[in-house]
Structures are given as C-alpha cells and as structure tokens.
Scaffold this motif. Structure first.
Motif, PDB file in Angstrom:
ATOM      1  N   LEU A 104       0.832  -1.206   0.000  1.00  0.00           N
ATOM      2  CA  LEU A 104       0.000   0.000   0.000  1.00  0.00           C
ATOM      3  C   LEU A 104       0.868   1.259   0.000  1.00  0.00           C
ATOM      4  O   LEU A 104       0.612   2.199  -0.763  1.00  0.00           O
ATOM      5  CB  LEU A 104      -0.922  -0.017   1.219  1.00  0.00           C
ATOM      6  N   VAL A 105       1.898   1.264   0.851  1.00  0.00           N
ATOM      7  CA  VAL A 105       2.802   2.420   0.911  1.00  0.00           C
ATOM      8  C   VAL A 105       3.511   2.616  -0.429  1.00  0.00           C
ATOM      9  O   VAL A 105       3.639   3.737  -0.925  1.00  0.00           O
ATOM     10  CB  VAL A 105       3.827   2.238   2.045  1.00  0.00           C
ATOM     11  N   TRP A 106       3.962   1.494  -1.021  1.00  0.00           N
ATOM     12  CA  TRP A 106       4.635   1.587  -2.322  1.00  0.00           C
ATOM     13  C   TRP A 106       3.707   2.161  -3.382  1.00  0.00           C
ATOM     14  O   TRP A 106       4.120   2.983  -4.216  1.00  0.00           O
ATOM     15  CB  TRP A 106       5.142   0.224  -2.739  1.00  0.00           C
ATOM     16  N   ALA A 107       2.446   1.719  -3.379  1.00  0.00           N
ATOM     17  CA  ALA A 107       1.495   2.203  -4.379  1.00  0.00           C
ATOM     18  C   ALA A 107       1.306   3.720  -4.267  1.00  0.00           C
ATOM     19  O   ALA A 107       1.256   4.431  -5.279  1.00  0.00           O
ATOM     20  CB  ALA A 107       0.164   1.482  -4.215  1.00  0.00           C
ATOM     21  N   VAL A 109       3.458   5.951  -2.740  1.00  0.00           N
ATOM     22  CA  VAL A 109       4.715   6.655  -3.020  1.00  0.00           C
ATOM     23  C   VAL A 109       5.030   6.641  -4.515  1.00  0.00           C
ATOM     24  O   VAL A 109       5.429   7.667  -5.085  1.00  0.00           O
ATOM     25  CB  VAL A 109       5.876   6.014  -2.225  1.00  0.00           C
ATOM     26  N   SER A 110       4.851   5.491  -5.155  1.00  0.00           N
ATOM     27  CA  SER A 110       5.166   5.400  -6.583  1.00  0.00           C
ATOM     28  C   SER A 110       4.232   6.274  -7.405  1.00  0.00           C
ATOM     29  O   SER A 110       4.624   6.805  -8.457  1.00  0.00           O
ATOM     30  CB  SER A 110       5.074   3.947  -7.055  1.00  0.00           C
ATOM     31  N   TYR A 111       3.003   6.445  -6.936  1.00  0.00           N
ATOM     32  CA  TYR A 111       2.046   7.299  -7.662  1.00  0.00           C
ATOM     33  C   TYR A 111       2.376   8.780  -7.479  1.00  0.00           C
ATOM     34  O   TYR A 111       2.292   9.573  -8.420  1.00  0.00           O
ATOM     35  CB  TYR A 111       0.625   7.016  -7.177  1.00  0.00           C
ATOM     36  N   GLU A 112       2.772   9.149  -6.266  1.00  0.00           N
ATOM     37  CA  GLU A 112       3.004  10.561  -5.966  1.00  0.00           C
ATOM     38  C   GLU A 112       4.383  11.048  -6.397  1.00  0.00           C
ATOM     39  O   GLU A 112       4.542  12.221  -6.769  1.00  0.00           O
ATOM     40  CB  GLU A 112       2.828  10.798  -4.458  1.00  0.00           C
ATOM     41  N   LEU A 113       5.396  10.173  -6.355  1.00  0.00           N
ATOM     42  CA  LEU A 113       6.766  10.653  -6.498  1.00  0.00           C
ATOM     43  C   LEU A 113       7.531  10.081  -7.687  1.00  0.00           C
ATOM     44  O   LEU A 113       8.691  10.448  -7.888  1.00  0.00           O
ATOM     45  CB  LEU A 113       7.552  10.353  -5.212  1.00  0.00           C
ATOM     46  N   THR A 114       6.931   9.187  -8.444  1.00  0.00           N
ATOM     47  CA  THR A 114       7.654   8.577  -9.559  1.00  0.00           C
ATOM     48  C   THR A 114       6.812   8.612 -10.832  1.00  0.00           C
ATOM     49  O   THR A 114       5.588   8.838 -10.772  1.00  0.00           O
ATOM     50  CB  THR A 114       8.011   7.102  -9.247  1.00  0.00           C
ATOM     51  N   PRO A 115       7.433   8.374 -11.979  1.00  0.00           N
ATOM     52  CA  PRO A 115       6.680   8.331 -13.245  1.00  0.00           C
ATOM     53  C   PRO A 115       5.686   7.181 -13.322  1.00  0.00           C
ATOM     54  O   PRO A 115       4.888   7.115 -14.263  1.00  0.00           O
ATOM     55  CB  PRO A 115       7.793   8.164 -14.300  1.00  0.00           C
ATOM     56  N   LEU A 116       5.723   6.287 -12.338  1.00  0.00           N
ATOM     57  CA  LEU A 116       4.798   5.148 -12.362  1.00  0.00           C
ATOM     58  C   LEU A 116       3.346   5.574 -12.163  1.00  0.00           C
ATOM     59  O   LEU A 116       2.435   4.759 -12.297  1.00  0.00           O
ATOM     60  CB  LEU A 116       5.193   4.141 -11.269  1.00  0.00           C
ATOM     61  N   LYS A 117       3.122   6.842 -11.841  1.00  0.00           N
ATOM     62  CA  LYS A 117       1.751   7.342 -11.665  1.00  0.00           C
ATOM     63  C   LYS A 117       0.953   7.221 -12.959  1.00  0.00           C
ATOM     64  O   LYS A 117      -0.277   7.227 -12.949  1.00  0.00           O
ATOM     65  CB  LYS A 117       1.765   8.791 -11.192  1.00  0.00           C
ATOM     66  N   TYR A 118       1.662   7.119 -14.093  1.00  0.00           N
ATOM     67  CA  TYR A 118       0.979   7.029 -15.382  1.00  0.00           C
ATOM     68  C   TYR A 118       0.761   5.577 -15.823  1.00  0.00           C
ATOM     69  O   TYR A 118       0.298   5.336 -16.932  1.00  0.00           O
ATOM     70  CB  TYR A 118       1.796   7.764 -16.447  1.00  0.00           C
ATOM     71  N   PHE A 126       3.596  -4.675  -9.139  1.00  0.00           N
ATOM     72  CA  PHE A 126       4.414  -5.781  -9.656  1.00  0.00           C
ATOM     73  C   PHE A 126       5.874  -5.355  -9.789  1.00  0.00           C
ATOM     74  O   PHE A 126       6.794  -6.101  -9.431  1.00  0.00           O
ATOM     75  CB  PHE A 126       3.864  -6.245 -11.008  1.00  0.00           C
ATOM     76  N   ILE A 127       6.101  -4.152 -10.289  1.00  0.00           N
ATOM     77  CA  ILE A 127       7.465  -3.648 -10.433  1.00  0.00           C
ATOM     78  C   ILE A 127       8.134  -3.494  -9.072  1.00  0.00           C
ATOM     79  O   ILE A 127       9.339  -3.704  -8.918  1.00  0.00           O
ATOM     80  CB  ILE A 127       7.454  -2.300 -11.189  1.00  0.00           C
ATOM     81  N   GLY A 128       7.341  -3.142  -8.070  1.00  0.00           N
ATOM     82  CA  GLY A 128       7.896  -2.903  -6.740  1.00  0.00           C
ATOM     83  C   GLY A 128       8.023  -4.131  -5.864  1.00  0.00           C
ATOM     84  O   GLY A 128       8.388  -4.012  -4.689  1.00  0.00           O
ATOM     85  N   ILE A 129       7.731  -5.323  -6.404  1.00  0.00           N
ATOM     86  CA  ILE A 129       7.765  -6.549  -5.599  1.00  0.00           C
ATOM     87  C   ILE A 129       9.086  -6.742  -4.861  1.00  0.00           C
ATOM     88  O   ILE A 129       9.089  -7.060  -3.664  1.00  0.00           O
ATOM     89  CB  ILE A 129       7.417  -7.777  -6.468  1.00  0.00           C
TER      90      ILE A 129
END
Length: 203
Positions: A104-107, A109-118, A126-129
């Motif tokens: 949940l935390v990764w989802a 953080v990755s949405y707010e701070l990385t290009p993975l939001k798109y 899956f990428i953050g496993i």
C-alpha cells in the motif's frame, strides 16, 4: 547383476509412471540408504558423525528418506519419536501483514513521487515486488526475529502439532528446545530445534 540393462530400464520406466520417488533419489539419498543398511548389518561404511551430518542435511532439504514423520518407538532405548518439518505455509503467512502494508505504501509513493503514476496500479505493485518483499521481511523480523515453525505428529497419538521457535517482540519464546503438552492426548513432548524431532518426555 540381477537385471540386464533392458529389464532395468523397463522397471525404472514402470516405477516412474506409477509415481514412485525411488527413481529420482539423489546421490546423497542413495548414500544415506546404503549407510542405513550397512549400520543394520553392523558393517558401517561411514562414521557416526558423518552419518548424522548427512541425515541432518537431507532432513533440512525435506528428503523423505531421512524423515520419519510417522511416530516410531524403540524397545531398546524405550523412547518414542517422530520427525518434524518446517511449516513453510504458516511461516509465509507471518510476512503477509507487513507485505500488505508495504504494498500500500509503495502504491502511494510510486504514484506521488515517480513516473509510475501514469501506469496501471497493478503493474506498479508488480514492479515494486523486490522492494516490497525486502521491507516486509525486515519489518516482520523486527517483531519476530528468525521465526521458525515446525510441524510434526505427537508420538503418543499421532495428532499434528506445531511449535513456534523465536521471540515475539520483547516476549521471549522457545530457543533450542521446546517442552510442550500435546493438544490432544496431553502427553509431555520435547522438541529439539536442531534435530527437528518430537520425543515423548520421560519427566
């Protein structure tokens, strides 16, 4: 030889189709079986220390030739015992709460701070496993350092027993030997963490 090559290959193929595990024994498993037979004939082919080390290695691997999961008794030593195996399913469950929180935390953080939001949220998780697994393991083992759950049968009544080795936060738990009472027949049992064997207590 008792069988020629053709008969041997035919027997091996027949056993394979019947699901026999004998045809897939490793070199160490074959050595262990031969050593056990030689000990029974009082013609040992290896020292006691070598035999014990080989047996422990096979037990740690979960090899069926070295495990005696069904209770057994010895008239000579007047003891009853059964081997235990690690309960990997329940051990995995111990890590799930921390893994869920980390995912949940990764989802977020990755949405707010990385290009993975798109990207698709599931793809992001899956990428953050690798990161999720690493942090889940770290967080779990802060609370449950070096957890180990062993599963075996009570030598007295054959009821499944499970024992947790390790501390829970600041609460001390079993270290090397666990003395417990069977949940079914109330027999006193002793379980050695290293030998991974239940014994009926003589106390």
């Amino acid at each position: 030889p008792l069988l020629n090559d053709d008969d041997f290959n035919a027997l091996k193929e027949d056993l394979t189709w019947q699901g026999s595990r004998v045809v897939s024994l490793s070199r160490d498993e074959l050595r262990f079986m031969e050593a056990a037979r030689s000990f029974a004939r009082d013609e040992p082919i290896m020292s006691d220390d070598e035999y014990d080390a080989l047996k422990k290695r096979l037990k740690d691997m979960g090899s069926f030739v070295a495990l005696q999961t069904e209770p057994k008794c010895s008239l000579v030593t007047q003891t009853c015992w059964s081997d235990c195996v690690e309960d990997t399913t329940r051990k995995t469950v111990l890590y799930l709460p921390a893994a869920g929180i980390c995912a949940l935390v990764w989802a977020v953080v990755s949405y707010e701070l990385t290009p993975l939001k798109y990207t698709n949220p599931l793809l992001s998780v899956f990428i953050g496993i690798p990161i999720i697994v690493a942090f889940a393991r770290f967080a779990t083992e802060v609370v449950l350092p070096e957890p180990l759950i062993l599963r075996g049968k009570c030598p007295g009544c054959s009821t499944d027993q499970r024992v947790y080795f390790g501390d829970i936060a600041t609460v001390p738990g079993f270290k090397d030997v666990a003395d417990i009472k069977c949940s079914s027949c109330s027999a006193q049992l002793s379980l050695d963490r290293n030998q991974r064997r239940f014994r009926l207590s003589t106390k």
